[in-house]
Design an enzyme around this catalytic site. Structure first.
Site, PDB file in Angstrom:
ATOM      1  N   HIS A 198       0.882  -1.128   0.062  1.00 34.55           N
ATOM      2  CA  HIS A 198      -0.033   0.083   0.163  1.00 34.55           C
ATOM      3  C   HIS A 198       0.985   1.192  -0.149  1.00 34.55           C
ATOM      4  O   HIS A 198       1.943   1.308   0.876  1.00 34.55           O
ATOM      5  CB  HIS A 198      -0.861   0.095   1.145  1.00 34.55           C
ATOM      6  CG  HIS A 198      -1.950   0.883   1.230  1.00 34.55           C
ATOM      7  ND1 HIS A 198      -1.825   2.349   1.258  1.00 34.55           N
ATOM      8  CD2 HIS A 198      -3.321   0.793   0.945  1.00 34.55           C
ATOM      9  CE1 HIS A 198      -2.798   2.917   1.434  1.00 34.55           C
ATOM     10  NE2 HIS A 198      -3.877   2.136   1.251  1.00 34.55           N
ATOM     11  N   CYS A 236      -3.701   2.837  -4.509  1.00 37.77           N
ATOM     12  CA  CYS A 236      -4.434   3.409  -3.658  1.00 37.77           C
ATOM     13  C   CYS A 236      -4.783   4.926  -4.126  1.00 37.77           C
ATOM     14  O   CYS A 236      -3.760   5.665  -4.073  1.00 37.77           O
ATOM     15  CB  CYS A 236      -4.341   3.436  -2.175  1.00 37.77           C
ATOM     16  SG  CYS A 236      -5.209   4.634  -1.142  1.00 37.77           S
ATOM     17  N   HIS A 263      -7.714   0.274  -4.438  1.00 38.92           N
ATOM     18  CA  HIS A 263      -8.519   1.239  -3.555  1.00 38.92           C
ATOM     19  C   HIS A 263      -8.992   2.333  -4.387  1.00 38.92           C
ATOM     20  O   HIS A 263      -7.835   3.134  -4.726  1.00 38.92           O
ATOM     21  CB  HIS A 263      -7.617   1.561  -2.203  1.00 38.92           C
ATOM     22  CG  HIS A 263      -7.262   0.369  -1.332  1.00 38.92           C
ATOM     23  ND1 HIS A 263      -6.517   0.527  -0.263  1.00 38.92           N
ATOM     24  CD2 HIS A 263      -7.535  -1.176  -1.380  1.00 38.92           C
ATOM     25  CE1 HIS A 263      -6.487  -0.496   0.401  1.00 38.92           C
ATOM     26  NE2 HIS A 263      -6.807  -1.339  -0.287  1.00 38.92           N
ATOM     27  N   ASP A 308     -12.988   2.612  -1.158  1.00 36.07           N
ATOM     28  CA  ASP A 308     -12.179   3.034   0.038  1.00 36.07           C
ATOM     29  C   ASP A 308     -13.319   4.077   0.858  1.00 36.07           C
ATOM     30  O   ASP A 308     -14.266   3.922   0.659  1.00 36.07           O
ATOM     31  CB  ASP A 308     -11.108   3.714  -0.480  1.00 36.07           C
ATOM     32  CG  ASP A 308      -9.908   3.531   0.245  1.00 36.07           C
ATOM     33  OD1 ASP A 308     -10.129   2.932   1.744  1.00 36.07           O
ATOM     34  OD2 ASP A 308      -8.679   3.967   0.162  1.00 36.07           O
ATOM     35  N   HIS A 309     -12.246   4.652   1.635  1.00 35.01           N
ATOM     36  CA  HIS A 309     -13.101   5.611   2.776  1.00 35.01           C
ATOM     37  C   HIS A 309     -14.439   6.178   2.063  1.00 35.01           C
ATOM     38  O   HIS A 309     -14.326   6.752   1.075  1.00 35.01           O
ATOM     39  CB  HIS A 309     -12.015   6.605   2.998  1.00 35.01           C
ATOM     40  CG  HIS A 309     -10.750   6.362   3.602  1.00 35.01           C
ATOM     41  ND1 HIS A 309      -9.824   6.902   3.993  1.00 35.01           N
ATOM     42  CD2 HIS A 309     -10.373   4.954   4.025  1.00 35.01           C
ATOM     43  CE1 HIS A 309      -8.735   6.385   4.430  1.00 35.01           C
ATOM     44  NE2 HIS A 309      -9.335   5.182   4.475  1.00 35.01           N
ATOM     45  N   TYR A 322     -15.112   3.969   7.262  1.00 34.53           N
ATOM     46  CA  TYR A 322     -15.619   2.864   7.011  1.00 34.53           C
ATOM     47  C   TYR A 322     -16.874   2.380   7.329  1.00 34.53           C
ATOM     48  O   TYR A 322     -17.369   1.345   7.767  1.00 34.53           O
ATOM     49  CB  TYR A 322     -14.624   1.794   7.560  1.00 34.53           C
ATOM     50  CG  TYR A 322     -13.423   1.545   6.884  1.00 34.53           C
ATOM     51  CD1 TYR A 322     -13.081   1.013   5.912  1.00 34.53           C
ATOM     52  CD2 TYR A 322     -12.144   2.568   7.302  1.00 34.53           C
ATOM     53  CE1 TYR A 322     -11.854   0.902   5.202  1.00 34.53           C
ATOM     54  CE2 TYR A 322     -11.186   2.581   6.517  1.00 34.53           C
ATOM     55  CZ  TYR A 322     -10.832   1.684   5.583  1.00 34.53           C
ATOM     56  OH  TYR A 322      -9.703   1.435   4.684  1.00 34.53           O
TER      57      TYR A 322
HETATM   58  C1  DNO Z   1      -6.819   2.928   5.343  1.00 36.62           C
HETATM   59  C2  DNO Z   1      -6.357   1.811   4.932  1.00 36.62           C
HETATM   60  C3  DNO Z   1      -4.496   1.469   5.287  1.00 36.62           C
HETATM   61  C4  DNO Z   1      -4.137   0.275   4.843  1.00 36.62           C
HETATM   62  C5  DNO Z   1      -2.907  -0.144   5.249  1.00 36.62           C
HETATM   63  C6  DNO Z   1      -2.232  -1.183   4.338  1.00 36.62           C
HETATM   64  O1  DNO Z   1      -7.830   3.163   5.186  1.00 36.62           O
HETATM   65  O2  DNO Z   1      -6.018   1.926   3.444  1.00 36.62           O
HETATM   66  O3  DNO Z   1      -4.748   1.670   6.810  1.00 36.62           O
HETATM   67  O4  DNO Z   1      -5.205  -0.765   5.132  1.00 36.62           O
HETATM   68  O5  DNO Z   1      -1.878   0.932   5.032  1.00 36.62           O
HETATM   69  O6  DNO Z   1      -1.317  -1.970   5.064  1.00 36.62           O
END
Ligand code: DNO
Length: 346
Positions: A198, A236, A263, A308-309, A322
């Site tokens: 990531h 991401c 992501h 994602d978020h 989340y």
């Molecule tokens: C946040 C996530 C990160 C991710 C880590 C992967 O929302 O995208 O916490 O899980 O960085 O190791």
């Protein structure tokens, strides 16, 4: 493309039944949460997540994250043994049918935001980051609590850790990530698992700590450290996209075959190192989500995707970024983008 959804286990307010009802959803992304970084996950714990997911009609083939302990990143005296434990987790997960593991190599802090409840004009709230606010924070004060933050450190432990990283610097971190990959990637190859690092979020050093997975050039360097398909990325967009220097559609296409997990989310950049999270669609923020997905498809991406978020909408409360509703809207939007782009052809 396989659409997935992050699930924080049995204490998550979002249930597997709810996740199952999101159109296009194939599986969950989860982890064993009650084991400290560096320890081996029990086969029973892994099998339990799998069984719960399968019983709800979902796959469990993606893990986020198997955390990398600080001593591996720092190249401390226990690094070798901890890397072996890490490899054992990779083997156990592979044996349970997991074929993608997301992890990161960010020192001390995982992802970082300065506000978890940034009010948005539409009456929702979301996460945000402002470097001016960061400058006012002292990580050693013990006075703030943020996601990704391991609160188990005492102030003194944290001070020592930060000093060690400042001595290590970026090149030291590169050396240690290479050492990690040289053991883990061949193990992943044998276990049938793709490793997906990531990017650093945000993609620049914070509190003087080194960060390296930040831009196209560094990602290229990273992929070459061990040039095998199993040494891949979590693409991401919200992390890499916080830096306007990163051309995401270009990077998506260029790295597509090494992107095992995407992501996909949008952010609005409002100033120098200042951004806030918004709804997923292109028109809601600064990132061209259509161009990014098109880049992925053109480059031959065939991995996992997750929204994602999300914002907190419709009165939902819960774990910042989340909740269920906005991520579900994001998943449906992303699903539509992929379907449209694939059908029209690139
Ligand atoms: C946040 C996530 C990160 C991710 C880590 C992967 O929302 O995208 O916490 O899980 O960085 O190791």
């Amino acid at each position: 493309m396989k659409m997935t959804f992050r699930w924080y286990g049995e204490n998550d307010k979002v249930t597997l039944e709810q996740i199952r009802q999101i159109p296009g959803m194939t599986g969950i992304v989860s982890a064993v949460y009650d084991v400290a970084p560096g320890k081996v996950w029990s086969v029973e714990s892994i099998e339990r997540i799998k069984r719960l997911a399968n019983d709800a009609g979902l796959d469990f083939t993606v893990v986020e994250s198997v955390p990398v302990p600080e001593e591996i990143k720092l190249g401390g005296p226990d690094a070798e043994e901890l890397i072996e434990n890490y490899c054992e987790n990779v083997r156990r997960l592979g044996a349970a049918g997991v074929d993608c593991i997301c992890y990161n190599f960010m020192p001390v802090f995982d992802w970082f935001r300065t506000n978890l409840k940034n009010e948005l004009p539409e009456g929702a709230n979301g996460l945000s980051y402002d470097e001016k606010e960061l400058a006012k924070l002292d990580p050693l004060s013990g006075e703030f609590s943020l996601p990704g933050w391991d609160e188990s450190y005492t102030k003194n432990e944290l001070r020592i850790l930060m000093e060690r990283y400042s001595k290590l610097g970026e090149e030291g971190l590169w050396k240690n990530v290479e050492r990690f990959l040289r053991s883990v990637i061949p193990t992943a190859h044998e276990a049938g698992v793709n490793m997906a690092i990531h990017p650093d979020d945000p993609p620049w050093g914070i509190f003087g700590l080194p960060r390296i997975i930040t831009n196209e050039q560094n990602i290229e360097r990273f992929l070459k450290l061990v040039d095998m398909p199993e040494n891949g990325l979590t693409f991401c967009t919200g992390s890499l996209g916080a830096s306007p220097d990163n051309d995401l559609p270009k990077m998506a296409k260029k790295f597509a075959r090494r992107i095992h997990f995407a992501h996909l989310r949008n952010i609005a950049i409002t100033g120098y190192r200042e951004f806030h999270e918004v709804a997923h669609p292109t028109e809601c923020g600064s990132l061209d989500m259509f161009a990014i997905v098109k880049g992925l498809v053109e480059g031959g991406f065939d991995g996992y995707v997750r929204p994602d978020h999300g914002r907190m909408i419709w009165g939902e409360t819960g774990k910042g970024g989340y909740g269920l509703y906005d991520r579900a809207l994001g998943a449906a939007y992303l699903y539509g983008l992929f379907e449209g782009i694939k059908k029209i052809g690139v």
